[in-house]
Scaffold this motif. Structure first.
Motif, mmCIF file in Angstrom:
data_model
loop_
_atom_site.group_PDB
_atom_site.id
_atom_site.type_symbol
_atom_site.label_atom_id
_atom_site.label_comp_id
_atom_site.label_asym_id
_atom_site.label_seq_id
_atom_site.Cartn_x
_atom_site.Cartn_y
_atom_site.Cartn_z
ATOM 1 N N LEU A 1 53.857 21.392 39.791
ATOM 2 C CA LEU A 1 53.144 21.459 38.553
ATOM 3 C C LEU A 1 54.320 22.392 37.518
ATOM 4 O O LEU A 1 54.989 23.670 38.873
ATOM 5 N N LYS A 2 54.949 22.545 36.686
ATOM 6 C CA LYS A 2 55.864 23.678 36.086
ATOM 7 C C LYS A 2 54.811 24.926 36.475
ATOM 8 O O LYS A 2 53.877 25.484 35.921
ATOM 9 N N GLY A 3 55.833 26.008 36.280
ATOM 10 C CA GLY A 3 55.606 27.464 36.245
ATOM 11 C C GLY A 3 54.643 27.680 36.466
ATOM 12 O O GLY A 3 54.671 27.207 37.934
ATOM 13 N N THR A 4 54.385 29.303 36.097
ATOM 14 C CA THR A 4 54.076 29.845 37.494
ATOM 15 C C THR A 4 52.260 30.083 37.203
ATOM 16 O O THR A 4 51.706 30.011 36.114
ATOM 17 N N ILE A 5 51.578 30.676 37.383
ATOM 18 C CA ILE A 5 49.857 30.521 37.039
ATOM 19 C C ILE A 5 49.429 32.256 36.004
ATOM 20 O O ILE A 5 50.846 32.896 36.781
ATOM 21 N N PRO A 6 49.036 31.912 35.017
ATOM 22 C CA PRO A 6 48.986 32.886 33.805
ATOM 23 C C PRO A 6 47.932 33.675 35.121
ATOM 24 O O PRO A 6 47.681 33.537 35.598
ATOM 25 N N SER A 7 48.655 35.216 34.028
ATOM 26 C CA SER A 7 47.453 36.198 34.689
ATOM 27 C C SER A 7 46.472 35.919 34.536
ATOM 28 O O SER A 7 45.502 35.629 33.314
ATOM 29 N N PRO A 8 45.491 36.107 35.340
ATOM 30 C CA PRO A 8 43.770 36.439 34.345
ATOM 31 C C PRO A 8 43.385 37.251 33.869
ATOM 32 O O PRO A 8 42.494 37.562 32.896
ATOM 33 N N ASN B 1 26.441 29.909 34.933
ATOM 34 C CA ASN B 1 27.896 30.647 33.220
ATOM 35 C C ASN B 1 27.722 32.703 33.923
ATOM 36 O O ASN B 1 27.885 33.147 33.628
ATOM 37 N N LEU B 2 28.495 32.136 35.572
ATOM 38 C CA LEU B 2 28.693 32.915 36.048
ATOM 39 C C LEU B 2 29.933 33.695 35.831
ATOM 40 O O LEU B 2 31.404 33.311 35.195
ATOM 41 N N LYS B 3 29.652 34.838 35.390
ATOM 42 C CA LYS B 3 31.246 36.233 34.700
ATOM 43 C C LYS B 3 31.148 37.021 36.195
ATOM 44 O O LYS B 3 30.318 38.562 36.852
ATOM 45 N N LYS B 4 32.464 37.235 36.319
ATOM 46 C CA LYS B 4 32.487 38.961 36.714
ATOM 47 C C LYS B 4 34.195 38.872 36.709
ATOM 48 O O LYS B 4 35.434 38.393 37.011
ATOM 49 N N TYR B 5 34.362 40.058 35.921
ATOM 50 C CA TYR B 5 34.876 40.769 35.304
ATOM 51 C C TYR B 5 35.754 42.169 36.272
ATOM 52 O O TYR B 5 35.183 43.115 36.244
ATOM 53 N N PHE B 6 37.038 42.544 36.005
ATOM 54 C CA PHE B 6 37.283 43.390 36.494
ATOM 55 C C PHE B 6 37.747 44.626 36.058
ATOM 56 O O PHE B 6 38.651 44.123 35.296
ATOM 57 N N PRO B 7 37.746 45.926 35.659
ATOM 58 C CA PRO B 7 38.571 46.622 34.492
ATOM 59 C C PRO B 7 40.291 47.447 34.842
ATOM 60 O O PRO B 7 40.329 47.348 36.112
ATOM 61 N N ILE B 8 40.906 46.941 33.805
ATOM 62 C CA ILE B 8 42.205 47.102 34.083
ATOM 63 C C ILE B 8 41.692 48.998 33.478
ATOM 64 O O ILE B 8 41.825 49.592 33.052
ATOM 65 N N TRP B 9 42.721 50.014 34.335
ATOM 66 C CA TRP B 9 42.716 51.384 34.016
ATOM 67 C C TRP B 9 43.708 51.818 33.299
ATOM 68 O O TRP B 9 44.939 51.293 34.991
ATOM 69 N N GLY B 10 44.048 52.266 32.640
ATOM 70 C CA GLY B 10 45.880 53.095 32.286
ATOM 71 C C GLY B 10 45.522 54.010 31.148
ATOM 72 O O GLY B 10 44.379 54.629 31.066
ATOM 73 N N GLY B 11 46.849 54.932 30.960
ATOM 74 C CA GLY B 11 46.733 55.705 30.326
ATOM 75 C C GLY B 11 46.382 57.175 31.032
ATOM 76 O O GLY B 11 46.400 57.032 31.927
ATOM 77 N N ILE B 12 46.926 58.400 30.050
ATOM 78 C CA ILE B 12 46.501 59.527 30.642
ATOM 79 C C ILE B 12 45.361 59.605 30.948
ATOM 80 O O ILE B 12 45.209 60.666 31.994
ATOM 81 N N LEU B 13 43.630 59.218 30.686
ATOM 82 C CA LEU B 13 42.958 59.639 30.800
ATOM 83 C C LEU B 13 42.019 58.383 30.958
ATOM 84 O O LEU B 13 40.601 58.483 31.616
ATOM 85 N N LYS B 14 42.780 58.081 31.098
ATOM 86 C CA LYS B 14 42.625 56.637 32.704
ATOM 87 C C LYS B 14 40.997 56.275 31.941
ATOM 88 O O LYS B 14 40.481 55.747 32.519
ATOM 89 N N ARG B 15 41.386 55.006 30.725
ATOM 90 C CA ARG B 15 40.222 54.269 30.240
ATOM 91 C C ARG B 15 40.756 53.116 30.447
ATOM 92 O O ARG B 15 41.842 52.731 30.994
ATOM 93 N N VAL B 16 39.502 52.533 30.155
ATOM 94 C CA VAL B 16 39.887 50.707 30.327
ATOM 95 C C VAL B 16 40.610 50.435 29.397
ATOM 96 O O VAL B 16 40.632 50.284 28.419
ATOM 97 N N VAL B 17 41.726 49.480 30.283
ATOM 98 C CA VAL B 17 42.657 48.968 28.768
ATOM 99 C C VAL B 17 42.490 47.318 28.529
ATOM 100 O O VAL B 17 43.286 46.402 27.957
ATOM 101 N N ALA C 1 38.491 37.817 36.675
ATOM 102 C CA ALA C 1 38.396 36.431 38.179
ATOM 103 C C ALA C 1 37.497 35.586 37.944
ATOM 104 O O ALA C 1 37.917 34.505 38.543
ATOM 105 N N VAL C 2 35.966 35.914 37.186
ATOM 106 C CA VAL C 2 35.263 34.722 37.104
ATOM 107 C C VAL C 2 34.947 34.483 35.864
ATOM 108 O O VAL C 2 33.862 35.213 35.537
ATOM 109 N N ASP C 3 35.557 33.304 35.341
ATOM 110 C CA ASP C 3 34.459 33.180 33.702
ATOM 111 C C ASP C 3 33.804 31.949 33.440
ATOM 112 O O ASP C 3 34.268 31.021 33.719
#
Length: 327
Positions: free
Chosen positions: A275-282, A12-28, A33-35
């Motif tokens: 395969l139609k379409g594109t790979i969705p965003s992780p 059950n390995l998981k590896k998530y990478f944070p996405i930073w955003g906003g003026i205060l650079k918080r995790v949004v 990547a691995v779910d």
């Protein structure tokens, strides 16, 4: 499978990478990547991990070596949970677990000679003194098809295939038992690829090595692997013995990948699955099965509930609502 047969057990390995955003650079948000990936690697075998670019296969390899810290799950190496090991035990474990990187040009320090590159880990782990270091480095590079006079040269003086041999020698210097091969031939010419693959197979027989072989090239994986796992958007969708995977693929995504392999016979035309379409965003994967937006066979349940990786045949596991036991 007995515990003594297992080299690596990923649960059950998981590896998530944070996405930073906003003026205060918080995790949004999070890039998943691995779910929830689970698989085992038997001692002495080569487990191939395949999938399109960006599916998370290299992240799996780096996380199980603890080059990246996990977000969830566990990884057992010969029965020990590597994420619970203390620093001293982890340092000892580093000698047994090594990695061969994808790009032989950027993975070698251009300021160091081959002797320094291969001998660096030996000095770091105090496994060689000044007298034994040279002989241990020479033994490692000679196993990989290089010669003693190459020890004094710098990376820019070698071809791509020779550089990858240096990278393999660096991994072998500590006499490891388990090696992650992270697309080790994808940056090389086809003629050189076969040489490096044969070298890896010969070293495996000689030293009793166990490989996690990561690649997007299915023909390469078939040549070197005993068992194969197919990844899509951070999920493991199918796992089986290599011949079963190629002769009886059960997941729609696996069948699409295999249909894209070129056939070296102009008179034999296989049916291509487009395969139609594109790979969705992780960072924003689809609800239900992550493959449902591109799957030509998707039904309502595929869009509502995520499937579970289950055994449908002996040693053949599939994550698909539409594949039933005995299919």
């Amino acid at each position: 499978m007995s515990g003594n047969d297992l080299m690596m057990d990923v649960r059950n390995l998981k590896k998530y990478f944070p996405i930073w955003g906003g003026i205060l650079k918080r995790v949004v948000g999070w890039v998943q990547a691995v779910d929830d990936v689970s698989f085992e690697i038997k001692k002495g075998e080569t487990f191939g991990l395949v999938g399109e670019s960006g599916c998370g296969k290299s992240t799996v390899g780096r996380t199980i070596l603890r080059l990246l810290e996990k977000s969830g799950g566990s990884v057992y190496y010969k029965g020990d949970n590597i994420f619970e090991l203390k620093r001293r035990d982890l340092t000892r474990l580093r000698q047994e677990m090594q990695i061969i990187f994808q790009d032989p040009y950027s993975s070698l320090n251009p300021r160091l000679t081959v002797s320094d590159i291969v001998g660096e880990a030996l000095k770091e782990h105090n496994l060689a003194n000044n007298h034994s270091l040279t002989s241990m480095v020479r033994e490692a590079i000679e196993k990989c098809g290089l010669q003693q006079h190459h020890m004094r040269r710098y990376p820019h003086e070698f071809s791509g295939g020779q550089r990858q041999r240096i990278g393999i020698a660096r991994a072998l210097a500590l006499d490891p038992e388990f090696i992650v091969c992270d697309e080790p031939v994808s940056a090389l010419d086809v003629s050189i690829q076969s040489q490096i693959l044969n070298l890896l197979m010969d070293l495996q027989d000689e030293m009793g090595l166990t490989y996690l072989f990561i690649s997007h090239d299915l023909s390469v994986v078939r040549h070197i692997s005993n068992r194969v796992g197919v990844m899509y958007l951070g999920d493991l969708v199918e796992v089986s013995e290599v011949e079963s995977m190629f002769t009886n693929p059960l997941h729609p995504y696996t069948r699409a990948l295999l249909s894209a392999i070129p056939v070296p016979n102009p008179k034999k035309k296989g049916e291509k699955i487009i395969l139609k379409g594109t790979i969705p965003s992780p960072a924003n994967p689809p609800q239900g099965c992550k493959f449902n937006t591109r799957c030509p066979e998707a039904e309502n349940i595929c869009r509502e509930e995520p499937p579970v990786l289950k055994e449908v045949e002996p040693d053949h596991r599939v994550s698909c609502h539409l594949v039933k036991a005995g299919s």
